[in-house]
Enzyme design. Structure first.
Site, PDB file in Angstrom:
ATOM      1  N   TYR A   1      67.643  36.643  34.790  1.00  0.00           N
ATOM      2  CA  TYR A   1      68.871  37.427  34.934  1.00  0.00           C
ATOM      3  C   TYR A   1      70.035  36.487  35.250  1.00  0.00           C
ATOM      4  CZ  TYR A   1      66.265  41.834  34.923  1.00  0.00           C
ATOM      5  OH  TYR A   1      65.501  42.903  34.561  1.00  0.00           O
ATOM      6  N   GLU A   2      71.209  36.812  34.759  1.00  0.00           N
ATOM      7  CA  GLU A   2      72.326  35.886  34.935  1.00  0.00           C
ATOM      8  C   GLU A   2      72.773  35.785  36.390  1.00  0.00           C
ATOM      9  OE1 GLU A   2      75.252  37.291  32.201  1.00  0.00           O
ATOM     10  OE2 GLU A   2      75.793  39.014  33.396  1.00  0.00           O
TER      11      GLU A   2
END
Lengths: 251, 269, 269, 251
Positions: free
Chosen positions: D49-50
């Site tokens: 996930y960023e």
């Protein structure tokens, strides 16, 4: 009370840290001085080690800059790229402590090669390590070097770290943001850069040292301040704490 | 990805003659056992990259593994010179050693650029030093916004990164804590990686200050207890300062070094 | 350095009309209470920087604090649009809003360059997108070693960074854990910083995954329990997903927004 | 067994992750599909996930990309600069999942503005976020977009993220290292780029969808593969796991 030249040098360096917030510390005399200062003159001094330990509070003197106690006692431990990029490079650190095998009248330092040429040196030294960027970026640099004609030379064989370059204005021209060497502490006395010429000038003698001994240990015509001071003797307290620190660390 | 191997097997599979290899570990967690296995396997013509070549590289250089050294500070920390390194540079013994010399800040950024998939990194550094005249992997770049000129260093992407860590789990996730140096960058920058670990555990509980290298970025793991000695592994064993001090005398002389190498490295196993 | 202040006092002292300010926190630890205090104090002409403007910036923009937005993604995460942001951009209400638009990678690198004392950062990014035609703080730089052309973004050095953290100790060391986002970079890049915390403790015990911002790089700390609501503070409280969903209806209409603002922000204290 | 168009789309996306190591996940349908895949087809799939969570294993679907459960269940949590610089940028991630408000025949995406001009848009969308670099750097990109003439447009109003640009060779010319969009999964069917022209070509219909419905929902003259396949119906198991996931997450 008797004391050695090395003890005077270390105590003088520790005293120079009064009023400073943070100090980028290498191994050896700088580490001893910084840890002594934290115990005596500057209890809040933040010791920053290039291994990534920020705010280390070692009980013993580390043999290496990456000893386990540094990480265990630090406020924060960061990666090596981070310590150089986020902490040293922007000029956050007040004082950088450096030593060298050779130093010239403008406080330029050599820790790379002595004699011969770069590819075929007479003596290969360890090299730059963190020094070039410590010398460039710390707000001020304090040099601790044992003084002799071998170390205090007319011209360093290799510029590993820049002091004042060739003289006034050079740091600005090179884009070095820190002020450069503010103090050179030796086993004989203290030198400070002349505000105009940037040339290192003897401003203090350590107790019991005479001027002739200092000029004899300097490989260039040493500038001497008109009013030459004398370093106050190490106090009993300073010596006791220093010796305790050294003694504990050799165990 | 993250295969569990024996140390000898891992070195044989991953480290080849002529490779550029990086054994990293900043004072802490130095992969000494892996370095000595490389000596035992007789690797030649290696380019050895490391921020702080210390005794493990002194041993590899003295043993004739290296053709070139990419580094920032080559000394015996707190003790003095690396005599085998000096002998190679000063007298070409046992073979001449090319030097590619940087500062710590430069080396750290070279690995970071390598880990980032960038061809170079920008930093404030080197300006005014003589490194500029001798190090070819050094240049400048101009800020397109301010016009300021800064130092540029090329990415360092070793063929193999070798590190030591406290532990891994059975999937191959690697955990290290304490001073973690530039190891993450070295592994991420390298084409292949070998991690020696103190132990393999069922699951990694979280630890203050720990970093984890996930299994899918690690090539091989070799369980090697004590693999960082005489450096230390926080939580497992302390630095053997005496070994570092003794190394000064052992390494000062070619014969005493060669005898030591035969007894303690080549003849072992 | 690291003075303990009240929130109102801290905002009054550190945030001035016309400043460039960055309230950071990537979904987690968003300094909402600080943002609402800025609204209460009626700051104007702010340049608001933030990777992900969400409801706190929507509120500040709707309240008329902002002249310019520097950002990468302006939405209500998992819900939809930010209606106050859209109204400002689409209809200039309550005031026109200039946009300086980047990608996440670009924003993160702009803060990192700011924290590093560099004028710019290099990345692989933006190529082929229309951002290149509209964002003036975007350029290219050529690798001096390979000739490759890469994106360059200027450092972002806000006048003030505002973040929320789980806790601080009495000296002012700040500790945060969980998703720590870009907060370290924002604080180190900024000229001044204000940290709201859940609590002040005598000593910070070490925590897995925690980072510490030492006291000497933090300007002021304000104890503000719940200061990240409706976002969350790991270990203290969960995200109030319902607030985010409800915000969609509240903010869709100018009157309902203004009424909400009067009742829940301006009129509070 | 009955199912919705959205369920077919999600299941098709989850199946596309078989054999992949790692997936860069945004919020919404991509997150649902990736989490479904981890439960069904690709148990070892690494979700990145960023927000910095690497190897997250959420039990519920996060509402935001930075939910606490992501950090708590991740193998590693890193800073946002690190996730983009060390993990996304070098092309370590196999698959990037993206969605968009508009998409053209070359898989270029718009999440910035619709209508008007950039300074005075009719509709201001959230903007780029991580998408341009996900589209550039992941080894392959999977797009999940509900298909309509509003979203499948002849020309996107703003290129936020590059697919194949103006056609063959453009990614190479632009220096984009990933292969670009390999699959577009909609609520009606599946499109894949033609190996020669790079134009998105309908290769599969979802069960019960006829070709006319797809061409009617496409704002350009849609290319159709000579042998048009049909997506296998979601299995009972797939539907049960998906519904459980969605149900648990809405609590």
């Amino acid at each position: 009370m008797t004391f050695t030249a090395e003890e005077v040098m270390t105590v003088a360096a520790a005293r120079a840290l009064v009023g400073r917030t943070s100090c980028f510390v290498g191994i050896g005399l700088p580490s001893t001085a910084a840890n002594l200062a934290r115990r005596l003159h500057a209890p809040d001094l933040v010791l920053v080690y290039e291994s990534g330990a920020i705010g280390a509070k070692p009980a013993r003197l580390p043999l290496s800059i990456g000893d386990g106690e540094l990480a265990e006692t630090a406020d924060a431990v960061v990666s090596v790229p981070e310590i150089f990029n986020y902490w040293l490079q922007p000029g956050r650190i007040d004082v950088g402590f450096l030593s060298a095998a050779q130093l010239d009248r403008f406080g330029n330092l050599n820790t790379t090669v002595v004699g011969g040429d770069y590819r075929h040196p007479q003596t290969r030294l360890p090299g730059a390590g963190g020094a070039p960027e410590i010398a460039a970026a710390c707000r001020e640099v304090i040099l601790i070097v044992r003084q002799s004609r071998r170390t205090f030379v007319e011209r360093v064989d290799f510029v590993t770290s820049v002091g004042f370059g060739a003289g006034p204005g050079d740091r600005e021209r090179l884009g070095l943001h820190g002020r450069g060497p503010g103090l050179v502490i030796t086993d004989l006395g203290v030198l400070e850069p002349d505000p105009t010429s940037c040339e290192l000038t003897l401003t203090r003698l350590h107790p019991g040292v005479d001027l002739a001994a200092v000029t004899a240990a300097t490989g260039w015509r040493l500038a001497v301040a008109p009013e030459l001071g004398v370093t106050p003797e190490p106090t009993a307290d300073e010596l006791a704490v220093l010796r305790d620190l050294v003694e504990r660390s050799s165990r | 990805m993250a295969e569990l191997v024996g140390l000898a097997e891992g070195i044989a599979a991953l480290v080849h003659d002529g490779d550029t290899i990086a054994l990293e570990g900043f004072t802490h967690l130095i992969p000494v056992a892996a370095g000595q296995e490389i000596i035992r396997q007789g690797r030649r013509d290696l380019t050895l990259a490391r921020m702080t070549p210390d005794i493990v590289y002194d041993q590899m250089i003295g043993a004739g593994c290296a053709r070139r050294l990419v580094f920032a500070w080559g000394g015996n920390p707190g003790v003095g010179s690396l005599h085998r390194l000096r002998d190679a540079v000063e007298h070409g013994w046992p073979a001449p050693l090319e030097l590619e010399e940087h500062s710590h800040a430069g080396m750290a950024n070279r690995y970071a650029a390598g880990a980032s998939g960038l061809p170079f990194a920008v930093l404030r550094g080197y300006t005014g030093t003589d490194l500029v005249r001798h190090t070819t992997t050094l240049s400048t770049v101009t800020c397109p916004f301010t016009g300021e000129v800064l130092a540029a260093v090329p990415a360092l992407n070793p063929d193999v990164a070798v590190i030591h860590a406290q532990r891994a789990d059975r999937r191959g996730n690697v955990q290290l804590w304490g001073i973690t140096g530039v190891q993450k960058e070295a592994v991420l920058a390298a084409k292949r990686s070998l991690v020696t670990v103190e132990e393999v555990v069922d699951a990694l509980d979280r630890r203050p200050g720990a970093i984890v290298l996930p299994w899918w970025v690690v090539t091989a793991i070799a369980v090697t207890p004590g693999g960082a000695r005489p450096s230390y592994a926080q939580g497992y064993y302390d630095r053997d300062n005496r070994y570092y001090r003794d190394w000064d005398a052992i390494s000062r002389d070619r014969d005493s070094f060669t005898g030591w190498l035969d007894r303690h490295v080549v003849g072992v196993r």
